[in-house]
Scaffold this motif. Structure first.
Motif, short mmCIF file in Angstrom:
data_model
loop_
_atom_site.label_atom_id
_atom_site.label_comp_id
_atom_site.label_asym_id
_atom_site.label_seq_id
_atom_site.Cartn_x
_atom_site.Cartn_y
_atom_site.Cartn_z
N MET A 113 18.60 48.76 34.41
CA MET A 113 18.74 47.35 34.73
C MET A 113 19.47 47.13 36.05
SD MET A 113 17.85 44.38 33.63
CE MET A 113 17.51 44.62 31.88
N GLY A 114 20.60 47.83 36.24
CA GLY A 114 21.37 47.65 37.47
C GLY A 114 20.58 48.03 38.70
N VAL A 115 19.88 49.17 38.64
CA VAL A 115 19.06 49.62 39.77
C VAL A 115 17.97 48.60 40.07
CG1 VAL A 115 17.52 51.44 40.60
CG2 VAL A 115 19.54 52.03 39.27
N SER A 116 17.35 48.07 39.03
CA SER A 116 16.24 47.14 39.21
C SER A 116 16.68 45.86 39.92
CB SER A 116 15.61 46.81 37.86
OG SER A 116 15.02 47.95 37.29
N TYR A 121 22.37 52.66 44.55
CA TYR A 121 23.66 52.79 45.24
C TYR A 121 23.91 51.47 45.96
CZ TYR A 121 27.43 55.58 47.21
OH TYR A 121 28.66 56.11 47.51
N PHE A 122 24.68 50.57 45.33
CA PHE A 122 24.90 49.24 45.90
C PHE A 122 25.94 49.34 47.01
CE2 PHE A 122 26.79 45.07 46.29
CZ PHE A 122 25.68 44.24 46.28
N PHE A 175 29.01 50.95 45.19
CA PHE A 175 29.10 50.93 43.74
C PHE A 175 27.86 51.59 43.14
CE2 PHE A 175 31.19 47.28 45.62
CZ PHE A 175 32.48 47.39 45.12
N ASP A 176 28.09 52.45 42.19
CA ASP A 176 27.00 53.19 41.53
C ASP A 176 26.46 52.36 40.38
OD1 ASP A 176 25.27 54.96 40.43
OD2 ASP A 176 26.70 56.60 40.22
N LEU A 177 25.18 51.97 40.47
CA LEU A 177 24.56 51.14 39.43
C LEU A 177 23.62 51.94 38.54
CD1 LEU A 177 23.70 47.95 41.54
CD2 LEU A 177 25.73 48.39 40.16
#
Length: 707
Positions: A124-127, A211-212, A281-283
């Motif tokens: 979800m975070g990567v998407s 990788y935000f 930040f690592d998502l």
């Protein structure tokens, strides 16, 4: 500004242009969405967005080419130029209308992750980071198109210029990397770095990888601001040209643009001085790029200066690996990262090794010694027998680097002897590499070939022997333990009477429970009562497993003597009280308790410390099942079984903290959808929704033409 925004927005959706832009993006997105997510089961929408971003090269110029150039051609811009509205508000009104048109298909894409969650484990975070990157990339492309549209009164020229600029921005990563990696002169390197400022894609790729980066977001925002400022300056110059102040305002325009460029560069360069831990930040679901707590603790305790030489150009190496190294440098002031160009210094490695490492490798140098981490070891690979090619399955940049740092700072190198010759289970690669990551060496030892366990042995490993030891071999091991030796003992199921093996367990007062554990509490097993998820006890060795699970299928129970002043037991893995040990598992589908079966609860693994007569101490870990330390078991609790093994090795090696960081898996289970669901989604996303957008645009356009 609001009036201009409304006017421009209506012009896009009262004509066919806006609807066509939306429909084309929805169609291409839907096509890739069905292929990647619904059919291939990729657990993130990032692949879709990375694949369709090329459409902006064509669709953005079509959307922006008329924005200012057509008004200039038709002289309708005179009304705007003489209106009592600031130029900035004019530009913002037009730009926000363009951004709103882009937001329509982007918003639809943003709903897809909510649907994909139903297919299994989803990133979800990567998407959503990739959706944000997609929108920012599109907004920058719109700003560039708007600026180029302000330079000419020809719609065609505006479209061609926009197409060329966006195409260059799309291929710029390859151009700048080519110059950086192949050029040796300072001028070539500088040119490559300057060209990288026009790279519109790499930041989007970074966000899409999970990788935000604050740097990526700020780059897009400042680049958009710069493009809009240049657009405003172009209009401002024309406005004052009408008033007869051309020369003076021309100088003002150039000066303002130069100052804005300088400010943009300063803001982006300033972010380089912000520590990685605050700007990135690592998502990803399995935290691929974030440092583990074990690494942070280890690096924070460094007291020796470490220099890590990266054999690559600073801007042309592995971006993910570079981020890992930067985070390590932020964690400890003793770590310095230096990039060495293989093109400029081809013989640099000869100061440290005779064998030339591959590009991207590390040379880690401490005060005592140095070592090389080859780039080929940064990733793990497995053979895909469906394609007969190796697939990248894991990222081990953190583990390999931490192990190298520990190696160059450690005082001594412990040796582990793996006992062989009795049908022992061979240590699989991920477990064997865990020993070397702990900066220990391991050797296979055939007991018949020695009179006693070598004096340099830090520990002996008895890994699930299926044949019994001879009495002499067992006595050699017990004699070693009586001198303060350590052991890792893994039991196994075998029909052979293991009298002498049991005598080694007996040295610690441990006996095996007959049979195989059947767990009846649903909270302690997975699908099959033999597939245990035992409770993890509280101990120093299990601290890295807090709030985690380990998988222990087909395990034996262990019983042990009462604790005394000489011997101390710490249960590490235990079953529930409702478990029992089944003495006859000839029928593995029979989970019913028989009259000869043994009631639980059971200890599956324990730590034992035994005080010796000479004042020394023998330290051992005993495991009641050969499957615990296998890849199949570790895959069921990703990385946790290896983590437990590494923690045991670290404690037996007498390291202050574990440095065996497991490789982080790059693979995730594919999403699974029913064929009917995929078919309905394909019809909706590829046909119905894009066609509805086209139809709406045609109907509105035809109605307005008839008026």
């Amino acid at each position: 500004m609001r009036a201009i925004y409304k006017r421009e927005l209506k012009s896009y959706f009262y004509s066919f242009t806006g609807w066509l832009f939306v429909a084309v993006n929805l169609f291409v997105m839907g096509l890739y969405f069905i292929v990647y997510n619904m059919l291939m089961g990729y657990p993130t929408i990032a692949y879709v967005l990375q694949s369709i971003v090329f459409t902006f090269i064509v669709t953005i110029p079509i959307l922006t080419m008329r924005t200012l150039s057509e008004e200039r051609k038709n002289k309708t811009d005179q009304l705007i130029l003489t209106a009592p509205v600031s130029v900035l508000k004019i530009v913002l009104g037009k730009y926000l209308a363009l951004a709103t048109v882009l937001f329509v298909p982007t918003a639809f894409m943003g709903t897809l992750p909510l649907f994909l969650m139903q297919g299994g484990e989803f990133q979800m975070g990567v998407s959503y980071a990739s959706v944000l990157g997609f929108f920012l990339y599109g907004c920058l492309a719109l700003a560039v198109g708007l600026f180029l549209s302000s330079l000419t009164e020809s719609v065609v020229i505006a479209a061609v210029l926009s197409f060329g600029a966006l195409f260059l921005g799309y291929i710029m990563p390859g151009i700048s990397n080519l110059l950086t990696t192949t050029g040796t002169s300072a001028v070539t390197v500088v040119i490559g770095k300057v060209l990288s400022c026009f790279d519109m894609v790499s930041r989007f790729d970074t966000l899409s990888s999970g990788y935000f980066e604050l740097e990526a977001v700020v780059y897009y925002l400042t680049a958009i601001a710069l493009a809009l400022f240049c657009t405003a300056q172009t209009i401002q110059k024309r406005r004052y040209n009408i008033a007869g102040a051309g020369l003076k305002v021309g100088a003002y325009s150039v000066t303002g643009i130069i100052l804005m460029i300088a400010l943009t560069v300063a803001v982006n360069l300033g972010l380089n001085y912000v520590p990685e831990q605050y700007s990135s930040f690592d998502l990803t679901q399995n935290k691929l790029y974030a440092l583990t707590d074990e690494t942070k603790a280890f690096l924070s305790g460094l007291s020796e200066d470490i220099t890590i030489y990266v054999l690559a150009e600073e801007d042309a190496g592995d971006a993910d690996f570079s981020k890992t190294l930067e985070r390590m440098a932020d964690q400890s002031e003793h770590i310095k990262i230096k990039y060495v160009s293989p093109a400029k210094n081809p013989n640099f490695y000869q100061n440290y090794t005779d064998t030339q490492p591959s590009t991207g490798s590390l040379i880690v140098e401490g005060e005592k010694r140095s070592t090389v981490v080859d780039y080929g070891d940064i990733y793990t690979y497995e053979m895909d027998y469906s394609t007969y090619s190796y697939q990248t399955t894991g990222y081990d940049g953190e583990g390999q680097t931490v192990s190298a740092i520990a190696y160059v700072t450690t005082e001594d190198m412990p040796v582990f002897y793996v006992i062989g010759g009795h049908g022992e289970l061979e240590l699989e690669e991920k477990f064997a590499s865990t020993i070397t990551k702990e900066n220990a060496s391991y050797e296979t030892l055939m007991l018949y070939s020695v009179d006693e366990i070598p004096e340099d042995a830090q520990c002996v490993i008895l890994n699930a022997p299926t044949g019994d030891y001879s009495k002499e071999d067992a006595e050699k091991i017990i004699a070693y333990l009586q001198k303060g030796g350590n052991a890792l003992i893994v039991s196994t199921m075998t029909e052979e009477e293991m009298t002498n093996f049991k005598s080694i367990l007996g040295f610690y007062g441990i006996t095996e429970v007959d049979g195989t554990i059947v767990e009846q509490d649903r909270n302690y097993y997975y699908q099959n009562p033999y597939y245990l998820f035992p409770e993890i006890g509280s101990a120093e060795v299990t601290a890295p497993l807090a709030d985690s699970l380990v998988f222990a299928p087909f395990s034996k129970g262990l019983s042990y003597d009462e604790e005394t002043d000489e011997i101390h037991y710490t249960p590490l893995l235990t079953t529930s009280g409702s478990a029992f040990s089944k003495t006859d598992i000839s029928d593995s589908s029979d989970y019913n308790k028989g009259e000869n079966d043994v009631d639980g609860p059971f200890t599956v693994s324990l730590e034992v410390e035994k005080s010796l007569e000479d004042g020394g101490m023998s330290h051992a870990y005993v495991v009641g099942g050969e499957s615990l330390f296998t890849s199949l078991a570790d895959d069921m609790a990703p990385g946790n079984n290896v983590k437990l093994f590494g923690s045991m090795i670290s404690m037996l090696a007498d390291h202050e903290s574990s440095v065996a960081i497991p490789a982080k898996s790059l693979s995730m289970p594919n999403l699974v959808f029913k064929a009917q669901t995929a078919y309905i989604a394909a019809v909706l996303c590829v046909i119905v929704i894009p066609l509805a957008a086209i139809t709406a645009g045609l109907v509105i356009w035809l109605r307005r033409r008839r008026r």
